[in-house]
Motif scaffolding. Structure first.
Motif, PDB file in Angstrom:
ATOM      1  N   TYR A 221     -21.187  54.909  27.990  1.00  0.00           N
ATOM      2  CA  TYR A 221     -20.582  53.761  28.229  1.00  0.00           C
ATOM      3  C   TYR A 221     -21.319  53.194  29.797  1.00  0.00           C
ATOM      4  N   LYS A 236     -16.513  45.615  22.265  1.00  0.00           N
ATOM      5  CA  LYS A 236     -16.489  44.398  21.472  1.00  0.00           C
ATOM      6  C   LYS A 236     -14.818  44.023  21.343  1.00  0.00           C
ATOM      7  N   PHE A 272     -15.231  51.919  32.121  1.00  0.00           N
ATOM      8  CA  PHE A 272     -14.712  51.098  31.139  1.00  0.00           C
ATOM      9  C   PHE A 272     -13.496  50.257  31.608  1.00  0.00           C
ATOM     10  N   LEU A 276     -12.264  46.373  32.443  1.00  0.00           N
ATOM     11  CA  LEU A 276     -11.240  45.622  32.245  1.00  0.00           C
ATOM     12  C   LEU A 276     -10.118  45.158  33.462  1.00  0.00           C
ATOM     13  N   ARG A 279     -11.525  41.521  34.073  1.00  0.00           N
ATOM     14  CA  ARG A 279     -10.459  40.515  33.329  1.00  0.00           C
ATOM     15  C   ARG A 279      -9.267  40.140  33.940  1.00  0.00           C
ATOM     16  N   TRP A 339     -20.357  35.677  19.660  1.00  0.00           N
ATOM     17  CA  TRP A 339     -20.419  36.747  20.818  1.00  0.00           C
ATOM     18  C   TRP A 339     -21.745  37.059  21.367  1.00  0.00           C
ATOM     19  N   MET A 340     -21.650  37.301  22.653  1.00  0.00           N
ATOM     20  CA  MET A 340     -22.944  37.736  23.358  1.00  0.00           C
ATOM     21  C   MET A 340     -22.912  38.978  24.268  1.00  0.00           C
ATOM     22  N   HIS A 341     -23.821  39.602  24.314  1.00  0.00           N
ATOM     23  CA  HIS A 341     -23.560  40.864  25.018  1.00  0.00           C
ATOM     24  C   HIS A 341     -23.445  40.521  26.733  1.00  0.00           C
ATOM     25  N   ALA A 374     -13.759  33.134  24.090  1.00  0.00           N
ATOM     26  CA  ALA A 374     -13.650  32.162  24.857  1.00  0.00           C
ATOM     27  C   ALA A 374     -12.342  32.169  25.679  1.00  0.00           C
ATOM     28  N   ASP A 375     -12.415  32.645  27.065  1.00  0.00           N
ATOM     29  CA  ASP A 375     -11.209  32.725  27.778  1.00  0.00           C
ATOM     30  C   ASP A 375     -11.170  31.990  28.772  1.00  0.00           C
ATOM     31  N   SER A 382     -16.589  33.724  35.463  1.00  0.00           N
ATOM     32  CA  SER A 382     -18.107  34.402  35.260  1.00  0.00           C
ATOM     33  C   SER A 382     -19.124  33.495  35.538  1.00  0.00           C
TER      34      SER A 382
HETATM   35  C1  LIG Z   1     -21.388  33.574  31.769  1.00  0.00           C
HETATM   36  C2  LIG Z   1     -20.235  34.253  31.280  1.00  0.00           C
HETATM   37  C3  LIG Z   1     -19.313  34.001  30.644  1.00  0.00           C
HETATM   38  C4  LIG Z   1     -18.423  34.937  30.056  1.00  0.00           C
HETATM   39  N1  LIG Z   1     -17.091  34.514  29.359  1.00  0.00           N
HETATM   40  C5  LIG Z   1     -16.440  35.283  28.786  1.00  0.00           C
HETATM   41  C6  LIG Z   1     -15.210  34.796  28.044  1.00  0.00           C
HETATM   42  O1  LIG Z   1     -15.305  33.711  27.949  1.00  0.00           O
HETATM   43  N2  LIG Z   1     -14.243  35.830  27.690  1.00  0.00           N
HETATM   44  C7  LIG Z   1     -14.349  37.180  28.125  1.00  0.00           C
HETATM   45  O2  LIG Z   1     -13.538  37.685  27.512  1.00  0.00           O
HETATM   46  N3  LIG Z   1     -15.438  37.493  28.760  1.00  0.00           N
HETATM   47  C8  LIG Z   1     -16.455  36.867  29.269  1.00  0.00           C
HETATM   48  N4  LIG Z   1     -17.528  37.302  29.869  1.00  0.00           N
HETATM   49  C9  LIG Z   1     -17.449  38.468  30.564  1.00  0.00           C
HETATM   50  C10 LIG Z   1     -18.078  39.611  29.633  1.00  0.00           C
HETATM   51  O3  LIG Z   1     -19.327  39.174  29.242  1.00  0.00           O
HETATM   52  C11 LIG Z   1     -17.228  40.063  28.430  1.00  0.00           C
HETATM   53  O4  LIG Z   1     -16.095  40.247  28.480  1.00  0.00           O
HETATM   54  C12 LIG Z   1     -17.745  41.226  27.422  1.00  0.00           C
HETATM   55  O5  LIG Z   1     -19.282  40.822  27.174  1.00  0.00           O
HETATM   56  C13 LIG Z   1     -17.303  41.423  26.077  1.00  0.00           C
HETATM   57  O6  LIG Z   1     -17.896  42.540  25.513  1.00  0.00           O
HETATM   58  P1  LIG Z   1     -16.786  43.927  25.195  1.00  0.00           P
HETATM   59  O7  LIG Z   1     -15.567  43.497  24.849  1.00  0.00           O
HETATM   60  O8  LIG Z   1     -17.884  44.688  24.627  1.00  0.00           O
HETATM   61  O9  LIG Z   1     -16.880  44.521  26.736  1.00  0.00           O
HETATM   62  P2  LIG Z   1     -16.708  45.762  27.382  1.00  0.00           P
HETATM   63  O10 LIG Z   1     -17.979  45.986  28.165  1.00  0.00           O
HETATM   64  O11 LIG Z   1     -16.341  46.672  26.439  1.00  0.00           O
HETATM   65  O12 LIG Z   1     -15.669  45.482  28.272  1.00  0.00           O
HETATM   66  C14 LIG Z   1     -14.070  45.831  27.969  1.00  0.00           C
HETATM   67  C15 LIG Z   1     -13.438  44.496  28.374  1.00  0.00           C
HETATM   68  O13 LIG Z   1     -13.403  44.315  29.700  1.00  0.00           O
HETATM   69  C16 LIG Z   1     -13.247  42.910  29.619  1.00  0.00           C
HETATM   70  N5  LIG Z   1     -14.748  42.632  30.363  1.00  0.00           N
HETATM   71  C17 LIG Z   1     -15.638  43.100  30.664  1.00  0.00           C
HETATM   72  N6  LIG Z   1     -16.579  42.555  31.452  1.00  0.00           N
HETATM   73  C18 LIG Z   1     -15.925  41.753  31.881  1.00  0.00           C
HETATM   74  C19 LIG Z   1     -16.356  40.482  32.755  1.00  0.00           C
HETATM   75  N7  LIG Z   1     -17.486  40.802  33.553  1.00  0.00           N
HETATM   76  N8  LIG Z   1     -15.357  39.673  33.286  1.00  0.00           N
HETATM   77  C20 LIG Z   1     -14.160  39.666  32.670  1.00  0.00           C
HETATM   78  N9  LIG Z   1     -13.808  40.599  31.812  1.00  0.00           N
HETATM   79  C21 LIG Z   1     -14.797  41.534  31.650  1.00  0.00           C
HETATM   80  C22 LIG Z   1     -13.259  42.220  28.585  1.00  0.00           C
HETATM   81  O14 LIG Z   1     -12.101  42.168  28.106  1.00  0.00           O
HETATM   82  C23 LIG Z   1     -13.911  43.313  27.685  1.00  0.00           C
HETATM   83  O15 LIG Z   1     -13.704  43.127  26.309  1.00  0.00           O
HETATM   84  C24 LIG Z   1     -18.397  36.420  30.584  1.00  0.00           C
HETATM   85  C25 LIG Z   1     -19.469  36.716  31.078  1.00  0.00           C
HETATM   86  C26 LIG Z   1     -20.491  35.860  31.641  1.00  0.00           C
HETATM   87  C27 LIG Z   1     -21.490  36.368  32.699  1.00  0.00           C
END
Ligand SMILES: Cc1cc2nc3c(=O)[nH]c(=O)nc-3n(C[C@H](O)[C@H](O)[C@H](O)COP(=O)(O)OP(=O)(O)OC[C@H]3O[C@@H](n4cnc5c(N)ncnc54)[C@H](O)[C@@H]3O)c2cc1C
Length: 484
Positions: A221, A236, A272, A276, A279, A339-341, A374-375, A382
């Motif tokens: 990770y 994800k 990891f 969280l 968030r 979804w987007m990375h 969308a949160d 962010s």
């Molecule tokens: C411009 C922008 C907009 C975003 N909008 C959202 C959104 O609407 N909803 C959302 O959940 N996340 C958002 N994010 C944060 C992040 O991109 C996503 O949470 C993450 O890509 C989700 O993928 P994952 O579950 O595989 O993440 P993992 O890397 O597996 O992380 C585990 C969990 O941690 C939390 N997390 C991780 N990174 C962030 C972060 N930077 N900020 C807040 N929480 C985080 C999420 O709940 C995620 O599911 C945004 C980031 C950017 C740069």
């Protein structure tokens, strides 16, 4: 024993649901979901699709436990009053929410409950660390992540997860709408099949996704979380968390267990959990600064010279037609899968606000409509972070270079060619900058720029200069009335 109404909103799960478990111990339970579209910001299209499928899954799980889900639509308070009248309930249990629209609903319920002798009880569960419990030494909210997270870790001791194996039903079920009557799915053109290919909403899938991540993804990770083409990638779990199909405590406990079983996972596991933590930090900010989705935390940005008026450039960004491959791949991934990375979210967001000088709120709104995760807190926090106007924000001179970012994090082009297949035959050397490819190379790759794939929407050098000038024109100030 009189029944208890359990109100669901962003906690669509039966596992580790303290409100549900507490109600089940007292007697008959009436699980309820009220779709009140007048409360707060309307959900975006992708979220509506997720909510539909999530309610379907929750409804099945609750029925299996003995108490079917009652669905209603309309004013939250009116529907609750009607249900209390119909069922004779004397208690209403719910998860305490940190989204201002949910808090508005909670406040209205509380006011009515006091007058009507109905007990309204709120339970924790949305975040790991309730925002009101984490304060700086000066008794202020945090605005910088690292000290926030250090303070959280000092308090990190969670009781065991709660569960209920059976739910005593009421003698007579109240009337419920059919799920279809909530009209959460698109009515004209159904664009959701591609979302369904990418994701399966619901608690069972949330738990499976976590298990898969702990088994396969966690080990790499920290090193690989920034590489969007890498598989297994990040967890994800974001949309499952957004709708509360899994509790953050469950993720915390299971990750700790995985680290205890295999100490080699400690570093990745801690990283990891730190994500969280971001968030939680977003909810911390939203709780203390409820205007986060609309107003910059740094007041100087209110005078920022964003480009004005409707913009063809915004449309090209939304459609993934900017001519910058990593930006276009991200925007197309978003459109196709909901979804987007994370790394790519930062790149596309920086591109919109810095190269195109388009207001971060436009980007936030597009994400709000198209992301399944969308949160209210994480999206706004962010976007403000990328734009430089938020808490602990990226400094204004930090402008992600989409070419270098692509070459660094998608070196072999796995990600870009998945979502921008018209570039697939280009040699790797030019994948992130097709405009640099000689004519013969373009011809061999069956690519005519301006026809098969756009010319770059901006001259980056000029755009960067323009952005730096604009950002320098406002004085960077501390976020509103806070210190860290
Ligand atoms: C411009 C922008 C907009 C975003 N909008 C959202 C959104 O609407 N909803 C959302 O959940 N996340 C958002 N994010 C944060 C992040 O991109 C996503 O949470 C993450 O890509 C989700 O993928 P994952 O579950 O595989 O993440 P993992 O890397 O597996 O992380 C585990 C969990 O941690 C939390 N997390 C991780 N990174 C962030 C972060 N930077 N900020 C807040 N929480 C985080 C999420 O709940 C995620 O599911 C945004 C980031 C950017 C740069």
């Amino acid at each position: 024993m009189s029944p208890t109404l359990v109100l669901f909103h962003s906690n669509l799960r039966v596992g580790d649901n303290p409100a549900l478990a507490a109600a089940a111990e007292l007697g008959p339970v009436v699980p309820v979901f009220v779709l009140d579209e007048n409360f707060g910001r309307p959900l975006g299209g992708a979220s509506r699709w997720w909510l539909h499928r999530s309610l379907q899954s929750l409804g099945n799980d609750l029925r299996d436990l003995g108490a079917p889900l009652t669905l209603r639509q309309g004013d939250l308070l009116d529907e609750v009053k009607a249900l209390v009248h119909e069922t004779g309930a004397t208690r209403i249990f719910l998860q305490h929410g940190y989204d201002p629209s949910i808090q508005k609903g909670e406040a209205a319920l509380h006011k009515w409950g006091v007058k009507s002798d109905v007990e309204i009880k709120r339970f924790a569960g949305q975040v790991l660390f309730p925002p009101e419990t984490i304060r700086t030494q000066q008794d202020k909210p945090y605005t910088v992540f690292s000290p926030f997270w250090r303070a959280c870790l000092k308090q990190a001791s969670f009781g065991p997860l709660v569960r209920c194996d059976t739910l005593p039903p009421v003698a007579e079920q109240p009337l419920s709408l059919d799920l279809e009557e909530l009209h959460l799915l698109p009515s004209h053109f159904d664009w959701t099949p591609s979302l369904a290919e990418a994701f399966t909403p619901g608690e069972a899938q949330a738990l499976e996704t976590l298990d898969a991540h702990l088994d396969e993804g966690l080990r790499s990770y920290k090193e690989m979380r920034d590489h969007p083409g890498h598989s297994p990638g990040t967890s994800k779990l974001s949309a499952h968390l957004r709708f509360g199909e899994i509790s953050p405590r469950t993720i915390w406990h299971r990750t700790q267990e995985a680290m205890a079983r295999d100490p080699d996972l400690s570093c990745d596991g801690e990283w990891f959990l730190r994500e969280l933590g971001w968030r939680d930090f977003s909810y911390h900010l939203l709780h203390h600064f409820p205007s986060l989705p609309n107003a910059p935390l740094r007041p100087a940005f209110e005078n920022f010279p964003w480009s004005q008026g409707p913009s063809a450039e915004l449309t090209r960004w939304q459609k993934g037609l900017t001519g910058f491959p990593i930006v276009d791949a991200g925007m197309r991934q978003l459109w196709q899968t909901g979804w987007m990375h994370n790394r790519v979210r930062m790149i596309v967001a920086s591109f919109l606000v810095k190269e195109l000088l388009i207001h971060w709120r436009e980007g936030e709104a597009w994400f709000w409509d198209t992301l399944v995760d969308a949160d209210p807190a994480s999206n706004a926090a962010s976007w403000q972070w990328v734009a430089g106007c938020g808490a602990d924000a990226a400094p204004y001179f930090r402008i992600f270079n989409p070419v270098l970012q692509g070459e660094k994090f998608d070196a072999d082009g796995t990600y870009v060619t998945r979502f921008v297949p018209e570039l697939a035959k280009l040699p790797k050397k030019f994948l992130h900058k097709p405009w640099d490819a000689p004519a013969t190379v373009l011809e061999e790759a069956d690519l005519t720029l301006g026809q098969d794939y756009p010319h770059p929407i901006v001259d980056r050098k000029q755009a960067r200069g323009r952005a730096l000038e604009a950002f320098q024109s406002i004085k960077a100030e501390k976020p509103r009335g806070i210190s860290a």
